[in-house]
Motif scaffolding. Structure first.
Motif, short mmCIF file in Angstrom:
data_model
loop_
_atom_site.label_atom_id
_atom_site.label_comp_id
_atom_site.label_asym_id
_atom_site.label_seq_id
_atom_site.Cartn_x
_atom_site.Cartn_y
_atom_site.Cartn_z
N HIS A 165 0.83 -1.21 0.00
CA HIS A 165 0.00 0.00 0.00
C HIS A 165 0.87 1.27 0.00
O HIS A 165 0.62 2.19 -0.78
N LEU A 166 1.85 1.32 0.88
CA LEU A 166 2.71 2.50 0.96
C LEU A 166 3.44 2.73 -0.36
O LEU A 166 3.52 3.87 -0.86
N ALA A 167 3.96 1.66 -0.94
CA ALA A 167 4.67 1.78 -2.22
C ALA A 167 3.72 2.26 -3.32
O ALA A 167 4.09 3.12 -4.14
N ASP A 168 2.50 1.74 -3.33
CA ASP A 168 1.53 2.14 -4.35
C ASP A 168 1.16 3.61 -4.21
O ASP A 168 1.09 4.33 -5.22
N GLU A 169 0.95 4.06 -2.99
CA GLU A 169 0.63 5.48 -2.81
C GLU A 169 1.77 6.36 -3.29
O GLU A 169 1.53 7.38 -3.95
N GLU A 170 2.99 5.98 -2.97
CA GLU A 170 4.14 6.80 -3.36
C GLU A 170 4.41 6.73 -4.87
O GLU A 170 4.94 7.67 -5.45
N LYS A 171 4.04 5.64 -5.49
CA LYS A 171 4.27 5.48 -6.93
C LYS A 171 3.14 6.08 -7.77
O LYS A 171 3.39 6.61 -8.85
N ARG A 172 1.90 6.00 -7.28
CA ARG A 172 0.77 6.41 -8.11
C ARG A 172 -0.01 7.60 -7.55
O ARG A 172 -0.25 8.57 -8.26
N LEU A 173 -0.40 7.51 -6.27
CA LEU A 173 -1.27 8.54 -5.71
C LEU A 173 -0.54 9.87 -5.51
O LEU A 173 -1.03 10.93 -5.91
N PHE A 174 0.63 9.83 -4.90
CA PHE A 174 1.36 11.07 -4.62
C PHE A 174 1.77 11.79 -5.91
O PHE A 174 1.61 13.02 -6.00
N PRO A 175 2.29 11.09 -6.93
CA PRO A 175 2.60 11.80 -8.18
C PRO A 175 1.35 12.42 -8.84
O PRO A 175 1.44 13.51 -9.39
N ALA A 176 0.22 11.72 -8.75
CA ALA A 176 -1.01 12.29 -9.31
C ALA A 176 -1.39 13.55 -8.56
O ALA A 176 -1.80 14.55 -9.17
N ALA A 177 -1.24 13.54 -7.23
CA ALA A 177 -1.54 14.73 -6.43
C ALA A 177 -0.56 15.86 -6.76
O ALA A 177 -0.96 17.02 -6.85
#
Length: 183
Positions: A113-125
């Motif tokens: 989950h943490l890796a996914d957020e940093e790879k996908r969610l944070f860059p989108a934000a």
């Protein structure tokens, strides 16, 4: 430069603190009180972190980022799964054989989950939310956390260092933001 991290820097620092505390839970002697205490601290940190993401970050991503709804839905689904693992673990004695199995499931789910957020969610934000808005949200989150800590309602929000003290995740946010930005 002594620039304060934006909201993504704050959450990245939280991720580092979560990972370090999870590592400590995994290394603690099986069946011991130390493992249960560390798990309680991890639970407090995760619930605080997830609530902050859901309040401050997810609405922006959902409305402003391409495919934001899908990204947020996936993160919320993972938050719920992590919460279920934590709830199940809190109900068990650390000596119970099921404890280690659930802990492995939590660790795998949480790291993914943490890796996914940093790879996908944070860059989108980062692409969808202007830097000034992200900075203002970081300031707001820090102020809310300071207010909560001042009221004595906050648990520890970081990892235990050699001194036995747990620094606040915000204390490591600047270094996390620097690492995230790269060279």
């Amino acid at each position: 430069m002594n620039r304060r991290p934006d909201i993504l820097g704050e959450f990245t620092a939280d991720h580092r603190a979560v990972t370090e505390l999870l590592d400590q839970v995994e290394r603690a002697p099986a069946g011991g009180a130390e493992r249960a205490d560390l798990l309680t601290r991890l639970t407090d940190l995760l619930f605080t972190h997830c609530a902050a993401e859901e309040e401050h970050l997810f609405p922006l991503v959902q409305h402003d980022a391409p495919d934001g709804g899908a990204l947020v839905f996936g993160s919320i689904h993972e938050h719920l799964a992590i919460g279920q693992y934590l709830s199940d673990l809190q109900g068990l004695d650390p000596a119970d054989p099921a404890f280690d199995t659930l802990l492995r499931g939590l660790a795998d789910t949480l790291r993914r989950h943490l890796a996914d957020e940093e790879k996908r969610l944070f860059p989108a934000a980062r692409k969808a939310v202007p830097a000034a808005a992200r900075a203002a949200l970081g300031d707001r989150l820090r102020a809310e956390r300071a207010e909560t800590a001042d009221a004595g309602e906050a648990g520890e929000a970081g990892r235990v260092g050699e001194s036995g003290e747990a620094p606040k995740a915000a204390e490591t946010a600047e270094s996390a933001e620097s690492a995230e930005a790269g060279p």
